[in-house]
Enzyme design. Structure first.
Site, PDB file in Angstrom:
ATOM      1  N   LYS A 148       0.796  -1.208   0.065  1.00  0.00           N
ATOM      2  CA  LYS A 148       0.089   0.012   0.091  1.00  0.00           C
ATOM      3  C   LYS A 148       0.826   1.286   0.061  1.00  0.00           C
ATOM      4  CE  LYS A 148      -4.787  -1.582   1.338  1.00  0.00           C
ATOM      5  NZ  LYS A 148      -5.716  -1.572   2.054  1.00  0.00           N
ATOM      6  N   ARG A 174      -4.121  -9.887   4.231  1.00  0.00           N
ATOM      7  CA  ARG A 174      -4.724  -9.881   2.864  1.00  0.00           C
ATOM      8  C   ARG A 174      -3.560  -9.366   2.184  1.00  0.00           C
ATOM      9  NH1 ARG A 174      -7.015  -6.171  -0.700  1.00  0.00           N
ATOM     10  NH2 ARG A 174      -8.787  -7.147  -2.016  1.00  0.00           N
TER      11      ARG A 174
END
Length: 299
Positions: free
Chosen positions: A234, A268
């Site tokens: 991210k 995840r």
């Protein structure tokens, strides 16, 4: 095997999700990301083609993933809207083919109840809702279907732009949101052992917000439900390390391990094989599992 357990106080830590059982007091589940979208932020549409999506899901399971998360609509506001029928056309065929090939947990990443219903009918076990069950009818559909749900924090939800998101105290506000949405889920008839929470790193949050959420993740896991973190590659990792998308693996592993130590139990991720190795090592250090190939030579 003996070993220290972290003081989680998790609600129903031993859970059967789909065909697999997890003990979230001493086990971390690895969720692989498969986006059947042309604009996903990391894979840039490489799994948009149906065969590519199915192959990616199968490879993830072969690499050790316990769980495959299949999405047909990205969270980003920088995309053209699609209707529910098109989203179903993207995810349902992938789910059906992956279900036929594996007993791994399958989740659908969607905020629409009609997509959730079609996904469960195709063989999914879990509804991963980055809108926090705010779409009318979603909680009721999950309750009726008996599905596990991931309740995620975001301010705007998928496809909605939020300019300069701000919080007085991001961890306190995210925790309050999750508690409120969990109460809503319970009122709608979703069983407590079917609820997972996700603080939503980088979803309408800047780098400082996501770092603070990671630093104080115990305040999220203390809510009592198994906590999923979606940190993989991210932007908060990229901005912290000044690394492009393709060079964030090490940073991802670091924040995933920190999150495990602070109580996260579902990761995840994009890079399954690297995550499996780092998670198995972390579990062994914590005394949750033994070495896979211990030496019997004591000399």
């Amino acid at each position: 095997m003996s070993g220290e357990k972290l003081p989680l106080g998790t609600i129903s830590p031993v859970r059967r999700i789909g065909q697999r059982e997890f003990d979230f007091e001493r086990q971390v589940a690895i969720m692989a990301i498969v986006n059947r979208t042309p604009n996903s932020f990391h894979d840039q549409g490489s799994t948009f083609a149906l065969d590519n999506a199915v192959a990616a899901a199968k490879k993830a399971v072969d690499d050790g993933a316990d769980w495959v998360d299949i999405g047909g609509f990205a969270f980003s506001a920088a995309q053209a809207p699609i209707d529910a029928a098109e989203e179903i056309d993207r995810v349902a065929p992938v789910i059906a083919r992956v279900r036929a090939a594996t007993d791994a947990v399958i989740s659908v990443d969607t905020h629409r109840p009609e997509v959730a219903r079609a996904a469960i009918e195709a063989g999914a076990d879990v509804i991963n809702d980055t809108n926090g069950l705010r779409e009318p009818g979603m909680a009721e559909a999950a309750a009726e279907l008996g599905a596990t749900v991931v309740v995620t924090h975001s301010l705007g939800g998928p496809g909605r732009r939020v300019f300069r998101p701000s919080y007085s105290d991001v961890v306190t506000e995210v925790a309050a949101f999750l508690r409120e949405r969990v109460a809503y889920a319970l009122d709608a008839g979703i069983a407590p052992d079917r609820i997972i929470i996700d603080p939503g790193h980088d979803l309408n949050k800047n780098t400082f917000h996501s770092l603070e959420l990671t630093r104080r993740l115990e305040e999220i896991t203390a809510i009592g439900y198994p906590t999923l973190v979606a940190l993989s590659n991210k932007d908060f990792i990229g901005e912290t390390l000044d690394r492009p998308q393709t060079e964030r693996k090490e940073g991802t592993i670091a924040v995933n391990v920190v999150s495990i130590l602070k109580g996260a139990r579902i990761l995840r991720v994009h890079d399954v094989a690297a995550t499996v190795a780092s998670v198995r090592m972390t579990e062994a250090v914590l005394g949750w599992r033994g070495p896979l190939a211990p030496s019997h030579n004591l000399a």
